[in-house]
Design a protein around this motif. Structure first.
Motif, PDB file in Angstrom:
ATOM      1  N   TYR A 173       4.950   2.546  -9.009  1.00 59.59           N
ATOM      2  CA  TYR A 173       4.825   1.120  -9.340  1.00 59.59           C
ATOM      3  C   TYR A 173       3.648   0.495  -8.591  1.00 59.59           C
ATOM      4  O   TYR A 173       2.838  -0.228  -9.185  1.00 59.59           O
ATOM      5  CB  TYR A 173       6.132   0.389  -9.001  1.00 59.59           C
ATOM      6  CG  TYR A 173       6.057  -1.090  -9.260  1.00 59.59           C
ATOM      7  CD1 TYR A 173       6.372  -1.604 -10.511  1.00 59.59           C
ATOM      8  CD2 TYR A 173       5.647  -1.977  -8.271  1.00 59.59           C
ATOM      9  CE1 TYR A 173       6.277  -2.969 -10.765  1.00 59.59           C
ATOM     10  CE2 TYR A 173       5.552  -3.333  -8.511  1.00 59.59           C
ATOM     11  CZ  TYR A 173       5.879  -3.825  -9.758  1.00 59.59           C
ATOM     12  OH  TYR A 173       5.773  -5.178  -9.997  1.00 59.59           O
ATOM     13  N   LEU A 174       3.550   0.771  -7.295  1.00 63.01           N
ATOM     14  CA  LEU A 174       2.461   0.215  -6.489  1.00 63.01           C
ATOM     15  C   LEU A 174       1.096   0.682  -7.012  1.00 63.01           C
ATOM     16  O   LEU A 174       0.161  -0.108  -7.105  1.00 63.01           O
ATOM     17  CB  LEU A 174       2.617   0.606  -5.015  1.00 63.01           C
ATOM     18  CG  LEU A 174       3.788  -0.035  -4.277  1.00 63.01           C
ATOM     19  CD1 LEU A 174       4.002   0.632  -2.921  1.00 63.01           C
ATOM     20  CD2 LEU A 174       3.595  -1.528  -4.121  1.00 63.01           C
ATOM     21  N   ASN A 175       1.007   1.956  -7.370  1.00 61.75           N
ATOM     22  CA  ASN A 175      -0.253   2.491  -7.880  1.00 61.75           C
ATOM     23  C   ASN A 175      -0.644   1.838  -9.206  1.00 61.75           C
ATOM     24  O   ASN A 175      -1.817   1.564  -9.435  1.00 61.75           O
ATOM     25  CB  ASN A 175      -0.179   4.008  -8.041  1.00 61.75           C
ATOM     26  CG  ASN A 175      -0.151   4.730  -6.714  1.00 61.75           C
ATOM     27  OD1 ASN A 175      -0.533   4.189  -5.681  1.00 61.75           O
ATOM     28  ND2 ASN A 175       0.337   5.957  -6.730  1.00 61.75           N
ATOM     29  N   GLN A 176       0.325   1.583 -10.051  1.00 64.24           N
ATOM     30  CA  GLN A 176       0.038   0.968 -11.356  1.00 64.24           C
ATOM     31  C   GLN A 176      -0.294  -0.508 -11.234  1.00 64.24           C
ATOM     32  O   GLN A 176      -0.945  -1.069 -12.104  1.00 64.24           O
ATOM     33  CB  GLN A 176       1.220   1.141 -12.302  1.00 64.24           C
ATOM     34  CG  GLN A 176       1.382   2.546 -12.792  1.00 64.24           C
ATOM     35  CD  GLN A 176       2.578   2.705 -13.710  1.00 64.24           C
ATOM     36  OE1 GLN A 176       3.222   1.739 -14.092  1.00 64.24           O
ATOM     37  NE2 GLN A 176       2.885   3.937 -14.057  1.00 64.24           N
ATOM     38  N   ASN A 177       0.156  -1.142 -10.182  1.00 63.29           N
ATOM     39  CA  ASN A 177      -0.029  -2.583 -10.023  1.00 63.29           C
ATOM     40  C   ASN A 177      -0.887  -2.918  -8.811  1.00 63.29           C
ATOM     41  O   ASN A 177      -0.804  -4.022  -8.286  1.00 63.29           O
ATOM     42  CB  ASN A 177       1.336  -3.272  -9.905  1.00 63.29           C
ATOM     43  CG  ASN A 177       2.149  -3.106 -11.161  1.00 63.29           C
ATOM     44  OD1 ASN A 177       1.905  -3.754 -12.157  1.00 63.29           O
ATOM     45  ND2 ASN A 177       3.098  -2.184 -11.128  1.00 63.29           N
ATOM     46  N   GLN A 178      -1.688  -1.973  -8.376  1.00 67.70           N
ATOM     47  CA  GLN A 178      -2.487  -2.136  -7.160  1.00 67.70           C
ATOM     48  C   GLN A 178      -3.373  -3.374  -7.234  1.00 67.70           C
ATOM     49  O   GLN A 178      -4.131  -3.567  -8.170  1.00 67.70           O
ATOM     50  CB  GLN A 178      -3.354  -0.911  -6.946  1.00 67.70           C
ATOM     51  CG  GLN A 178      -3.708  -0.684  -5.519  1.00 67.70           C
ATOM     52  CD  GLN A 178      -4.199   0.743  -5.314  1.00 67.70           C
ATOM     53  OE1 GLN A 178      -4.591   1.420  -6.241  1.00 67.70           O
ATOM     54  NE2 GLN A 178      -4.183   1.185  -4.076  1.00 67.70           N
ATOM     55  N   GLY A 179      -3.187  -4.243  -6.241  1.00 69.89           N
ATOM     56  CA  GLY A 179      -4.019  -5.426  -6.119  1.00 69.89           C
ATOM     57  C   GLY A 179      -3.706  -6.564  -7.073  1.00 69.89           C
ATOM     58  O   GLY A 179      -4.380  -7.563  -7.076  1.00 69.89           O
ATOM     59  N   THR A 180      -2.657  -6.382  -7.878  1.00 68.12           N
ATOM     60  CA  THR A 180      -2.303  -7.464  -8.812  1.00 68.12           C
ATOM     61  C   THR A 180      -0.829  -7.764  -8.728  1.00 68.12           C
ATOM     62  O   THR A 180      -0.031  -6.888  -8.421  1.00 68.12           O
ATOM     63  CB  THR A 180      -2.631  -7.080 -10.278  1.00 68.12           C
ATOM     64  OG1 THR A 180      -1.826  -5.964 -10.649  1.00 68.12           O
ATOM     65  CG2 THR A 180      -4.083  -6.748 -10.455  1.00 68.12           C
ATOM     66  N   VAL A 217       0.820  -1.203   0.000  1.00 62.13           N
ATOM     67  CA  VAL A 217       0.000   0.000   0.000  1.00 62.13           C
ATOM     68  C   VAL A 217       0.860   1.261   0.000  1.00 62.13           C
ATOM     69  O   VAL A 217       0.525   2.244  -0.644  1.00 62.13           O
ATOM     70  CB  VAL A 217      -0.945   0.013   1.229  1.00 62.13           C
ATOM     71  CG1 VAL A 217      -1.732   1.308   1.303  1.00 62.13           C
ATOM     72  CG2 VAL A 217      -1.875  -1.186   1.173  1.00 62.13           C
ATOM     73  N   ALA A 218       1.957   1.228   0.724  1.00 59.53           N
ATOM     74  CA  ALA A 218       2.763   2.430   0.900  1.00 59.53           C
ATOM     75  C   ALA A 218       4.252   2.111   0.779  1.00 59.53           C
ATOM     76  O   ALA A 218       4.684   0.992   1.022  1.00 59.53           O
ATOM     77  CB  ALA A 218       2.485   3.047   2.268  1.00 59.53           C
ATOM     78  N   ALA A 219       4.993   3.143   0.405  1.00 60.79           N
ATOM     79  CA  ALA A 219       6.453   3.042   0.327  1.00 60.79           C
ATOM     80  C   ALA A 219       7.049   4.090   1.264  1.00 60.79           C
ATOM     81  O   ALA A 219       6.465   5.158   1.467  1.00 60.79           O
ATOM     82  CB  ALA A 219       6.923   3.293  -1.100  1.00 60.79           C
ATOM     83  N   HIS A 220       8.193   3.760   1.844  1.00 61.00           N
ATOM     84  CA  HIS A 220       8.872   4.723   2.703  1.00 61.00           C
ATOM     85  C   HIS A 220      10.371   4.676   2.422  1.00 61.00           C
ATOM     86  O   HIS A 220      10.888   3.669   1.962  1.00 61.00           O
ATOM     87  CB  HIS A 220       8.565   4.464   4.188  1.00 61.00           C
ATOM     88  CG  HIS A 220       9.032   3.116   4.665  1.00 61.00           C
ATOM     89  ND1 HIS A 220       8.259   1.987   4.553  1.00 61.00           N
ATOM     90  CD2 HIS A 220      10.192   2.724   5.243  1.00 61.00           C
ATOM     91  CE1 HIS A 220       8.938   0.953   5.040  1.00 61.00           C
ATOM     92  NE2 HIS A 220      10.101   1.375   5.460  1.00 61.00           N
ATOM     93  N   PRO A 221      11.057   5.789   2.698  1.00 57.60           N
ATOM     94  CA  PRO A 221      12.502   5.816   2.462  1.00 57.60           C
ATOM     95  C   PRO A 221      13.217   4.836   3.382  1.00 57.60           C
ATOM     96  O   PRO A 221      12.835   4.663   4.530  1.00 57.60           O
ATOM     97  CB  PRO A 221      12.913   7.251   2.790  1.00 57.60           C
ATOM     98  CG  PRO A 221      11.709   7.946   3.286  1.00 57.60           C
ATOM     99  CD  PRO A 221      10.547   7.020   3.254  1.00 57.60           C
TER     100      PRO A 221
END
Length: 147
Positions: free
Chosen positions: A132-139, A24-28
């Motif tokens: 990347y996460l937004n483009q591949n959300q849930g898959t 869901v989220a990315a962090h440094p």
């Protein structure tokens, strides 16, 4: 979902970001100062192992016209070598404008020039991984896996 490691690979530094287990989220995570290819590959391999990473996402600096230029070729070459030392898939994410976006974020946070220099690569890696996460959300991505 798996933990993802995002990389913003530059000639001097490598920005590193990590996703949460839910994707869901990315962090440094950190900024690696480039030493030499062997040391750089070992450092990333260690991060993959320590954080039980299931996939590595590398920012690919595609030219504005969509072509693969010299810097993108360097990144692809590095990714190929990384693929020989880690046992997880590697994927690329278009990273056009991420450094400018990272600079804007840090400026909005009132970070001075020295702080920006120290954080810019990590923030760019977060943006790459978030995109990347937004483009591949849930898959599970079926894209350009390198392994």
């Amino acid at each position: 979902m798996e933990v993802l490691l995002g990389l913003d690979i530059g000639d001097i530094r490598i920005g590193v970001a990590l996703s949460d287990e839910l994707g869901v989220a990315a962090h440094p995570l950190c900024t690696l100062t480039r030493k030499n290819r062997k040391v750089d590959l070992i450092a990333i391999s260690d991060l993959v192992s320590i954080h039980q990473v299931g996939r590595v996402v590398i920012g690919l600096p595609i030219s504005l016209d969509g072509s693969i230029g010299p810097q993108a070729e360097k990144v692809q070459k590095f990714a190929k070598r990384l693929g020989q030392v880690i046992d997880v898939p590697i994927e690329f994410q278009d990273e056009r404008f991420t450094t400018a976006e990272a600079e804007d974020i840090l400026r909005d946070l009132n970070k001075d020039t020295e702080e920006q220099k120290d954080l810019i690569d990590e923030v760019a890696a977060v943006i790459i991984l978030t995109d990347y996460l937004n483009q591949n959300q849930g898959t599970q991505s079926k894209g350009s896996t390198e392994k």
